[in-house]
Enzyme design. Structure first.
Site, PDB file in Angstrom:
ATOM      1  N   SER A 159      31.426  71.519  50.921  1.00 24.96           N
ATOM      2  CA  SER A 159      30.316  71.533  49.982  1.00 24.96           C
ATOM      3  C   SER A 159      30.231  70.286  49.117  1.00 24.96           C
ATOM      4  CB  SER A 159      30.377  72.762  49.081  1.00 24.96           C
ATOM      5  OG  SER A 159      31.462  72.646  48.169  1.00 24.96           O
ATOM      6  N   TYR A 205      26.224  71.875  51.744  1.00 25.96           N
ATOM      7  CA  TYR A 205      25.521  72.819  50.877  1.00 25.96           C
ATOM      8  C   TYR A 205      25.956  72.572  49.440  1.00 25.96           C
ATOM      9  CZ  TYR A 205      29.923  75.426  51.235  1.00 25.96           C
ATOM     10  OH  TYR A 205      31.242  75.785  51.209  1.00 25.96           O
ATOM     11  N   GLY A 233      35.615  68.463  51.117  1.00 25.59           N
ATOM     12  CA  GLY A 233      35.898  68.766  52.516  1.00 25.59           C
ATOM     13  C   GLY A 233      35.696  67.546  53.395  1.00 25.59           C
ATOM     14  N   ALA A 234      35.305  67.774  54.638  1.00 22.49           N
ATOM     15  CA  ALA A 234      35.130  66.678  55.596  1.00 22.49           C
ATOM     16  C   ALA A 234      34.151  65.623  55.088  1.00 22.49           C
ATOM     17  CB  ALA A 234      34.661  67.237  56.936  1.00 22.49           C
ATOM     18  N   ALA A 235      33.151  66.039  54.313  1.00 23.08           N
ATOM     19  CA  ALA A 235      32.161  65.098  53.782  1.00 23.08           C
ATOM     20  C   ALA A 235      32.785  64.079  52.834  1.00 23.08           C
ATOM     21  CB  ALA A 235      31.044  65.861  53.077  1.00 23.08           C
TER      22      ALA A 235
END
Length: 126
Positions: free
Chosen positions: A25, A58, A73-75
């Site tokens: 997110s 999101y 996270g991955a982002a």
């Protein structure tokens, strides 16, 4: 026909945190979400002005007044603290409504200071 239109935009916010190990997110100051009409858990697209990365995630709410923009996270691999982002949400609406639709655009400057709110993106001129 249904069209996908810009609904809300946070223009030129700065990343304040980046947490690779958070479950995902993008945490966004609740005041910013309210100004742009973006809901918690709503899908958002993020455009990194500094490195050209474009990614989807999101929104989750960060504490109101905190000025937090935390890419998680991955982002987190797509944005570093201090990067300038454009965060957008979109809505699908019937063609008739799309022709009179106005997005909520929030412009920022400096250290995530809300500068102004607009209902359109300026026309680009030569």
């Amino acid at each position: 026909m249904v069209r996908t239109m810009l609904q809300g935009k946070l223009h030129r916010v700065k990343v304040t945190q980046s947490d690779l190990n958070y479950e995902g997110s993008c945490a966004i100051d609740q005041d910013f979400l309210n100004a742009a009409g973006i809901l918690q858990y709503e899908a958002i697209d993020i455009y990194n002005v500094d490195n050209g990365q474009r990614f989807s995630t999101y929104a989750i709410a960060a504490e109101p007044g905190s000025k937090i923009i935390s890419v998680n996270g991955a982002a987190a691999r797509c944005a570093c603290v201090g990067d300038t982002l454009i965060i957008c949400s979109y809505v699908q609406i019937p063609d008739e409504q799309a022709r009179t639709h106005h997005p909520r655009v929030v412009y920022f400057e400096g250290a995530n200071q809300m500068k102004r709110l607009a209902k359109s993106v300026p026309v680009q001129v030569a």
